[in-house]
Enzyme design. Structure first.
Site, mmCIF file in Angstrom:
data_model
loop_
_atom_site.group_PDB
_atom_site.id
_atom_site.type_symbol
_atom_site.label_atom_id
_atom_site.label_comp_id
_atom_site.label_asym_id
_atom_site.label_seq_id
_atom_site.Cartn_x
_atom_site.Cartn_y
_atom_site.Cartn_z
ATOM 1 N N SER A 27 0.765 -0.999 -0.076
ATOM 2 C CA SER A 27 0.196 0.132 -0.018
ATOM 3 C C SER A 27 0.737 1.195 0.008
ATOM 4 O O SER A 27 2.091 1.260 0.363
ATOM 5 C CB SER A 27 -1.044 -0.087 1.321
ATOM 6 O OG SER A 27 -0.519 -0.130 2.444
ATOM 7 N N GLU A 29 1.149 5.566 0.692
ATOM 8 C CA GLU A 29 0.653 6.773 1.483
ATOM 9 C C GLU A 29 0.991 8.003 0.585
ATOM 10 O O GLU A 29 2.259 8.273 0.278
ATOM 11 C CB GLU A 29 1.123 6.757 2.797
ATOM 12 C CG GLU A 29 0.621 7.913 3.598
ATOM 13 C CD GLU A 29 0.837 7.684 5.167
ATOM 14 O OE1 GLU A 29 0.130 6.572 5.485
ATOM 15 O OE2 GLU A 29 1.316 8.841 5.424
ATOM 16 N N ASP A 121 -2.131 14.433 15.802
ATOM 17 C CA ASP A 121 -1.336 15.302 16.363
ATOM 18 C C ASP A 121 -1.881 16.643 16.611
ATOM 19 O O ASP A 121 -2.591 16.877 15.731
ATOM 20 C CB ASP A 121 0.299 15.518 15.576
ATOM 21 C CG ASP A 121 0.822 14.193 15.646
ATOM 22 O OD1 ASP A 121 0.948 13.585 16.427
ATOM 23 O OD2 ASP A 121 1.281 13.825 14.281
ATOM 24 N N PHE A 231 12.138 14.926 10.995
ATOM 25 C CA PHE A 231 10.817 14.494 11.271
ATOM 26 C C PHE A 231 11.015 13.236 12.312
ATOM 27 O O PHE A 231 10.187 13.045 13.285
ATOM 28 C CB PHE A 231 10.223 14.002 9.969
ATOM 29 C CG PHE A 231 8.638 13.483 10.291
ATOM 30 C CD1 PHE A 231 7.920 14.266 10.503
ATOM 31 C CD2 PHE A 231 8.556 12.294 10.251
ATOM 32 C CE1 PHE A 231 6.556 14.049 11.049
ATOM 33 C CE2 PHE A 231 7.052 11.750 10.565
ATOM 34 C CZ PHE A 231 6.076 12.560 10.929
ATOM 35 N N HIS A 281 3.844 -0.896 3.754
ATOM 36 C CA HIS A 281 3.222 0.224 3.650
ATOM 37 C C HIS A 281 4.182 1.508 3.070
ATOM 38 O O HIS A 281 5.156 1.677 4.185
ATOM 39 C CB HIS A 281 2.331 0.705 4.847
ATOM 40 C CG HIS A 281 1.275 2.020 4.539
ATOM 41 N ND1 HIS A 281 0.165 1.827 3.816
ATOM 42 C CD2 HIS A 281 1.651 3.335 5.196
ATOM 43 C CE1 HIS A 281 -0.325 3.371 3.947
ATOM 44 N NE2 HIS A 281 0.585 3.978 4.565
#
Length: 303
Positions: A27, A29, A121, A231, A281
């Protein structure tokens, strides 16, 4: 993933047919583009990856629901124009249960049957304290249960191979995952990780605690090491020293950076497949080239 590859390149290439025989689930994103130029790049990436027969592609949902309308529009268009199953992200930050329910029913009316349900978040940023809306859901488990009350959605949730930064201990972290699965989630997708042993230990912990749903390995190809490292620091993901060393000094050498990133990602996914992992993913960052190459490496061919 260790710094020393388990297999040499020739050995890995010889295992290609083994990958093709396995029922790998992939998958991808994406995030909603913010302007016309970014939207053009988004659809170029989408058109490149759609023929790789993903189980679904997901589109993220900005903090506090700031991209809700764009997320709905894009997910609907993906299913209509490409025929690929698409999942819309959903968070409960800054929204009442009624407001979240309206979003879910909007997804339902738009023909969207897959949701990635996240606590989310705060608008202040990753790592800031979460304050539930007075009439809202307190956590992702409650959100999953609320979605289930509205319709028969395919629901994915998040999990954290190195423990959620705000979890007090491993027991609490795994119990939180179990509550989400018990509330009706179909699978958990991990936060990015760069040491495969973290993922494998996490799966063992979850299985020992009675979590039997699929735990999908979330893979972050490194398009920009500095951005990814920043990040990672905010969301509690470790950057191994060996990984930082590989990218050291490549800030102004994009060609070598891209080659190193390809090698790192290839090592990570092939090692996981060799350890029996069959579900991935990929966090695409709306870029297709590296993810497309990884899908090819795993035996996937355009339909």
């Amino acid at each position: 993933m260790s710094d020393t590859p388990i297999f040499s390149q020739p050995e890995r290439l010889s295992r290609q047919s083994d990958y093709e025989l396995q029922q790998l689930q992939l998958s991808f994103e994406f995030f909603p583009p913010k302007n016309d130029k970014m939207e053009e790049r988004f659809w170029v990436a989408m058109d490149k990856l759609a023929p790789m027969n993903p189980r679904f592609v997901s589109v993220t949902y900005g903090a506090g629901g700031t991209t809700r309308d764009r997320t709905t529009k894009i997910v609907s268009r993906i299913e209509k124009d490409t025929g690929v199953n698409a999942a819309a992200h959903l968070t409960c930050v800054g929204a009442s249960k009624e407001e979240v329910g309206d979003v879910v029913r909007g997804y339902q009316e738009a023909g969207i049957s897959r949701i990635v349900a996240l606590r989310g978040d705060p608008p202040e940023g990753v790592g800031m304290p979460f304050q539930p809306h007075p009439q809202g859901y307190k956590n992702a488990a409650e959100l999953v249960a609320g979605i289930r009350e509205i319709g028969d959605f395919d629901i994915s949730v998040a999990c954290y191979p190195e423990k959620h930064p705000q979890s007090p201990d491993w027991h609490g972290d795994i119990e939180n995952l179990k509550r989400k699965i018990d509330a009706g989630a179909s699978r958990a997708i991990t936060q990015m990780f760069f040491d495969n042993s973290d993922y494998l230990r996490f799966v063992d912990r979850a299985r020992n605690a009675g979590v039997h749903a699929p735990i999908v390995a979330g893979i972050q190809p490194i398009h920009n090491f500095t951005q990814v490292a920043n990040f990672a620091k905010r969301c509690g993901t470790s950057i191994p020293d060996w990984l930082a060393d590989r990218f050291d000094g490549l800030e102004d050498d994009p060609e070598t950076h891209a080659l190193v990133a390809s090698a790192v990602a290839a090592e990570q996914v092939t090692e996981l497949v060799d350890r029996g992992v069959t579900e991935f993913h990929f966090y695409t960052m709306n870029r297709s080239s590296l993810v497309f190459a990884l899908a090819r490496l795993l035996g996937r061919r355009p339909a």
